[in-house]
Design a protein around this motif. Structure first.
Motif, PDB file in Angstrom:
ATOM      1  N   ALA A  15      45.115  29.658  37.475  1.00  0.00           N
ATOM      2  CA  ALA A  15      44.979  30.992  36.767  1.00  0.00           C
ATOM      3  C   ALA A  15      44.857  31.886  37.908  1.00  0.00           C
ATOM      4  O   ALA A  15      45.131  33.242  37.533  1.00  0.00           O
ATOM      5  N   LYS A  16      44.572  31.672  39.371  1.00  0.00           N
ATOM      6  CA  LYS A  16      44.170  32.988  40.156  1.00  0.00           C
ATOM      7  C   LYS A  16      45.612  33.548  40.447  1.00  0.00           C
ATOM      8  O   LYS A  16      45.420  34.749  41.196  1.00  0.00           O
ATOM      9  N   ASP A  18      47.553  34.798  38.306  1.00  0.00           N
ATOM     10  CA  ASP A  18      47.755  36.292  37.632  1.00  0.00           C
ATOM     11  C   ASP A  18      46.855  37.291  37.976  1.00  0.00           C
ATOM     12  O   ASP A  18      45.686  37.434  37.883  1.00  0.00           O
ATOM     13  N   LYS A  59      38.368  33.046  33.559  1.00  0.00           N
ATOM     14  CA  LYS A  59      39.887  33.176  33.654  1.00  0.00           C
ATOM     15  C   LYS A  59      40.343  31.721  33.819  1.00  0.00           C
ATOM     16  O   LYS A  59      40.360  31.086  34.979  1.00  0.00           O
ATOM     17  N   ILE A  60      41.269  31.096  32.758  1.00  0.00           N
ATOM     18  CA  ILE A  60      41.760  30.013  33.037  1.00  0.00           C
ATOM     19  C   ILE A  60      43.179  29.985  32.287  1.00  0.00           C
ATOM     20  O   ILE A  60      43.667  30.846  31.489  1.00  0.00           O
ATOM     21  N   LEU A  61      43.900  28.788  32.725  1.00  0.00           N
ATOM     22  CA  LEU A  61      45.133  28.564  31.764  1.00  0.00           C
ATOM     23  C   LEU A  61      44.453  27.556  30.595  1.00  0.00           C
ATOM     24  O   LEU A  61      43.950  26.642  30.939  1.00  0.00           O
ATOM     25  N   ASN A  64      48.589  23.859  32.649  1.00  0.00           N
ATOM     26  CA  ASN A  64      49.456  24.112  33.733  1.00  0.00           C
ATOM     27  C   ASN A  64      50.852  23.226  33.668  1.00  0.00           C
ATOM     28  O   ASN A  64      51.558  23.190  34.356  1.00  0.00           O
ATOM     29  N   SER A 110      45.569  32.255  29.767  1.00  0.00           N
ATOM     30  CA  SER A 110      47.087  32.360  29.770  1.00  0.00           C
ATOM     31  C   SER A 110      47.376  30.891  29.673  1.00  0.00           C
ATOM     32  O   SER A 110      46.362  30.030  29.301  1.00  0.00           O
ATOM     33  N   SER A 111      48.660  30.489  29.878  1.00  0.00           N
ATOM     34  CA  SER A 111      49.122  29.215  29.761  1.00  0.00           C
ATOM     35  C   SER A 111      50.466  28.891  30.321  1.00  0.00           C
ATOM     36  O   SER A 111      51.250  29.833  30.397  1.00  0.00           O
ATOM     37  N   LYS A 144      47.502  36.010  27.000  1.00  0.00           N
ATOM     38  CA  LYS A 144      48.901  36.433  27.249  1.00  0.00           C
ATOM     39  C   LYS A 144      49.703  35.800  26.119  1.00  0.00           C
ATOM     40  O   LYS A 144      49.578  34.751  25.655  1.00  0.00           O
TER      41      LYS A 144
END
Length: 418
Positions: A15-16, A18, A59-61, A64, A110-111, A144
């Motif tokens: 996630a970094k 983004d 802050k993560i997905l 991935n 996000s994803s 997102k």
């Protein structure tokens, strides 16, 4: 627990890339003894609020895993990396547990796209819904929005999230076709247009109805990758200006491309990340949003890229010396705002103070004006502080001579934060 920690390590690292992390502008109040508050100006990802507080969020997905093979993305389908995916409940539990330990004040989720856009978006929405309805969580949530997902899912996401963002990814359609041929610009713009129409619809309803649901109180944003596809700064700024005006976006974020692949379509693997260019784009963006500049004033066919040696406002002033000097005691406030070294807060102070008398150099300095820059472009009660026969190149060289060593020392650590 070990498996959750492994997932967290993988999906937080992914996630970094983004860059869409900044103060939210949301104001979601904590009611009924719920968890958290999204204060006005609340930031995300170690951002700073107006009162100096450092705030952060998880802050993560969600995963991935991705069905797309975008050349610039570390999570692309063809990349041989370790894959992971959280369940909806795992993300909810992590958020609540981290919040209770005072590690975070919200969630940025996000994803990658697994299976299809609707399948992915539905799970993002479920996370937000569970946090809001089952845990009464009132902290900041940034989701997102997935291009290609249904309008119904977008609408529901807006009811639970403080902010939604749809990444445009690359500034030009040519770059998108080159590096992400499975995607297209119209599909990315569609959810942005829908969300804007929903904001307008609910604002109209709020004028006649007593109770209207809160919808995306922090608005929507987007992000573009800089330096991956050979685009010019002029193309980037025209894109940003168009989206600010057409969709009233809160922010456009600029993310310098981080080389992750030996793909010949991209910059070489050991190329430097364009941090200075990224910084100049943010400065130009600020001029568009708050100082009344238009993209064509900052950049044109003869000058398609921002100057890396001086900031965009100074660069514009040096190319337009015929617009100066500005009489600080008489000029319109937006003309004063175009003077290098004078920010909007100083403009406000100047306009307020000059109602009571003529201003001189000492007063301007006390108001926060950077006289080392501004003195070349203004006059005041005491007259001019610099000769008026200097050329733009002479002014430029004098300013660079004054600031070069200070710039390297003071700004390098700051640029590393982007």
């Amino acid at each position: 627990m070990e498996r959750i920690q492994e997932k967290l390590a993988i999906l937080a690292d992914a996630a970094k890339y983004d860059a869409s992390c900044a103060s939210s502008g949301s104001n979601r109040k904590n009611e009924s003894k719920g968890l958290g508050n999204a204060h006005p100006g609340m930031g995300i990802c170690h951002s700073y609020t107006a009162d100096g507080r450092c705030v952060s969020l998880l802050k993560i997905l969600l995963t991935n895993v991705c069905i797309y093979d975008c050349a610039y993305c570390v999570s692309r389908r063809s990349n041989d990396i370790k894959r992971a995916a959280f369940t909806v409940q795992e993300v909810v539990d992590l958020t609540i547990n981290f919040y209770r330990r005072n590690y975070i004040e919200g969630l940025f989720l996000s994803s990658g796209i697994f299976k299809d856009p609707d399948y992915t978006m539905e799970r993002l929405v479920r996370v937000a819904r569970k946090l809001r309805t089952e845990h009464n969580f009132n902290g900041y949530i940034h989701l997102k929005a997935i291009p290609g997902a249904s309008d119904e899912l977008m609408q529901e996401a807006g009811l639970y999230a403080d902010r939604l963002s749809v990444n445009l990814e690359l500034p030009t359609e040519a770059g998108l076709k080159l590096l992400a041929p499975e995607k297209n610009r119209p599909a990315m713009v569609k959810p942005i247009r829908f969300l804007q129409s929903e904001i307008i619809r609910l604002e109209d309803e709020r004028k006649v109805l007593k109770t209207v649901p809160t919808f995306m109180p922090a608005g929507q944003s987007t992000q573009v990758i800089v330096g991956a596809a050979g685009e010019s700064d002029m193309e980037i700024m025209h894109l940003a200006s168009r989206f600010y005006k057409q969709f009233q976006l809160k922010r456009v974020y600029y993310s310098g491309y981080v080389p992750i692949s030996n793909d010949t379509r991209l910059p070489a693997l050991h190329s430097q990340v364009p941090l200075m260019r990224e910084n100049r784009l943010y400065q130009a963006d600020w001029l568009l949003r708050f100082y009344g500049f238009e993209p064509h004033e900052l950049l044109n066919e003869g000058h398609p890229n921002l100057d890396t040696d001086v900031d965009p406002k100074l660069s514009w002033a040096l190319r337009n010396l015929n617009s100066f000097p500005v009489d600080i005691n008489k000029a319109d406030k937006m003309l004063i705002a175009r003077v290098p070294g004078i920010g909007m807060e100083s403009v406000r102070k100047i306009c307020s103070a000059r109602m009571h008398g003529q201003l001189g150099w000492d007063q301007l300095k006390q108001m926060g004006v950077q006289l080392n820059k501004a003195r070349y472009f203004i006059t005041c009660k005491a007259g001019a502080l610099e000769r008026r026969d200097l050329t733009s190149e002479q002014i430029r060289q004098q300013l660079l001579a004054q600031s070069h060593s200070k710039w390297i020392k003071a700004h390098s650590p700051q640029l590393q934060l982007f």
